[in-house]
Motif scaffolding. Structure first.
Motif, PDB file in Angstrom:
ATOM      1  N   UNK A  31     -18.047  83.207 -50.874  1.00 34.64           N
ATOM      2  CA  UNK A  31     -17.449  82.242 -51.798  1.00 34.64           C
ATOM      3  C   UNK A  31     -17.594  82.718 -53.237  1.00 34.64           C
ATOM      4  N   UNK A  32     -18.731  83.287 -53.550  1.00 38.95           N
ATOM      5  CA  UNK A  32     -18.952  83.799 -54.903  1.00 38.95           C
ATOM      6  C   UNK A  32     -17.963  84.902 -55.240  1.00 38.95           C
ATOM      7  N   UNK A  33     -17.631  85.726 -54.253  1.00 37.80           N
ATOM      8  CA  UNK A  33     -16.696  86.828 -54.486  1.00 37.80           C
ATOM      9  C   UNK A  33     -15.242  86.360 -54.493  1.00 37.80           C
ATOM     10  N   UNK A  34     -14.897  85.462 -53.584  1.00 43.16           N
ATOM     11  CA  UNK A  34     -13.492  85.075 -53.392  1.00 43.16           C
ATOM     12  C   UNK A  34     -13.098  83.808 -54.146  1.00 43.16           C
ATOM     13  N   UNK A  35     -14.113  83.078 -54.647  1.00 42.30           N
ATOM     14  CA  UNK A  35     -13.866  81.811 -55.336  1.00 42.30           C
ATOM     15  C   UNK A  35     -13.133  80.830 -54.434  1.00 42.30           C
ATOM     16  N   UNK A  36     -13.581  80.782 -53.195  1.00 43.13           N
ATOM     17  CA  UNK A  36     -12.994  79.861 -52.232  1.00 43.13           C
ATOM     18  C   UNK A  36     -13.268  78.417 -52.662  1.00 43.13           C
ATOM     19  N   UNK A  69     -17.715  78.589 -61.803  1.00 47.34           N
ATOM     20  CA  UNK A  69     -18.337  79.777 -62.386  1.00 47.34           C
ATOM     21  C   UNK A  69     -19.846  79.596 -62.507  1.00 47.34           C
ATOM     22  N   UNK A  70     -20.572  80.609 -62.064  1.00 46.94           N
ATOM     23  CA  UNK A  70     -22.035  80.574 -62.103  1.00 46.94           C
ATOM     24  C   UNK A  70     -22.676  80.185 -60.794  1.00 46.94           C
ATOM     25  N   UNK A  71     -21.888  79.606 -59.863  1.00 44.44           N
ATOM     26  CA  UNK A  71     -22.460  79.219 -58.578  1.00 44.44           C
ATOM     27  C   UNK A  71     -23.039  80.431 -57.858  1.00 44.44           C
ATOM     28  N   UNK A  72     -24.246  80.272 -57.365  1.00 41.57           N
ATOM     29  CA  UNK A  72     -24.959  81.250 -56.537  1.00 41.57           C
ATOM     30  C   UNK A  72     -25.441  82.475 -57.311  1.00 41.57           C
ATOM     31  N   UNK A  73     -25.084  82.597 -58.584  1.00 45.87           N
ATOM     32  CA  UNK A  73     -25.407  83.814 -59.341  1.00 45.87           C
ATOM     33  C   UNK A  73     -26.909  84.063 -59.416  1.00 45.87           C
ATOM     34  N   UNK A  74     -27.699  83.014 -59.548  1.00 45.92           N
ATOM     35  CA  UNK A  74     -29.140  83.189 -59.725  1.00 45.92           C
ATOM     36  C   UNK A  74     -29.937  82.719 -58.511  1.00 45.92           C
ATOM     37  N   UNK A  75     -29.235  82.460 -57.405  1.00 47.96           N
ATOM     38  CA  UNK A  75     -29.930  81.969 -56.213  1.00 47.96           C
ATOM     39  C   UNK A  75     -30.787  83.076 -55.580  1.00 47.96           C
ATOM     40  N   UNK A  76     -31.925  82.673 -55.040  1.00 45.86           N
ATOM     41  CA  UNK A  76     -32.800  83.632 -54.364  1.00 45.86           C
ATOM     42  C   UNK A  76     -32.262  84.016 -52.993  1.00 45.86           C
TER      43      UNK A  76
END
Length: 209
Positions: free
Chosen positions: A85-90, A69-76
């Motif tokens: 991956x953020x959507x599917x939680x692969x 949880x939180x991965x890629x959420x604030x990435x530019x």
């Protein structure tokens, strides 16, 4: 096959053998299944890994980042795969999909390197350091996907001065066209050898004798 593999200098890089990729019920298996079954992916991976261990060749697990949880959420600049991956939680950490396939579990003497965030197993990981510490000069890159993580890892290995071998049927991709690009168009621009599993296993067996 002209290539030879000194067991003291060779490593098999097993890239992303997650349940989500290569197991029935995995999130990405339905997309991979047609090509994987056509080439005999799982049986060929078993053959490569088993023959490597029997020859005393180093096996190195090269895993993708397990989603948290939180991965890629604030990435530019998350790339398309990272957005998926953020959507599917692969490969979610702590989930069945984020575990290695039961036939590809680390054993004593294997190396498991730091997880890669994108496609290259070298970028932002300890893979190069581990290979150098083990005296490796030859990298045999297997696993998935042929046109993304395998290609990126193989290219990076070449740039760092390693001898790179691709194995046509010990990898898979979502489409036949992707496999063709990986082995017929792009692979010859960086790989030192592109072989079939049978050829590689024979070379490993010869290295034992």
């Amino acid at each position: 096959m002209a290539e030879t593999y000194d067991p003291r200098r060779t490593a098999v890089l097993l890239v992303d053998p997650y349940n989500d990729f290569i197991s029935e019920g995995g999130k990405l298996w339905p997309r991979l299944e047609p090509v994987a079954k056509k080439v005999g992916l799982l049986d060929n991976l078993r053959s490569v890994v088993t023959s490597a261990r029997e020859a005393g060749i180093q096996v190195v697990f090269v895993p993708h980042r397990r989603w948290e949880p939180g991965d890629y959420e604030t990435w530019a600049h998350p790339n398309p795969t990272q957005r998926n991956i953020k959507e599917r939680h692969t490969f979610a950490r702590g989930s069945w999909g984020g575990e290695f396939h039961p036939d590809f579990q680390p054993q004593a003497g294997d190396v498991v390197v730091h997880e890669h965030w994108a496609q290259s197993g070298f970028a932002n990981t300890d893979l190069d350091f581990q290979l150098k510490q083990h005296g490796i000069t030859h990298a045999v890159v297997v696993g998935v996907l042929a046109n993304t993580c395998i290609e990126s890892t193989g290219r990076f290995a070449m740039e760092l001065g390693y001898h790179v071998t691709l194995v046509r049927d010990a990898t898979a991709a979502f489409l036949p066209e992707m496999m063709n690009a990986a082995h017929e168009l792009n692979g010859p621009t960086y790989a030192h050898a592109i072989v079939a599993t049978g050829e590689l296993v024979t070379a490993f067996e010869e290295a034992r004798s």
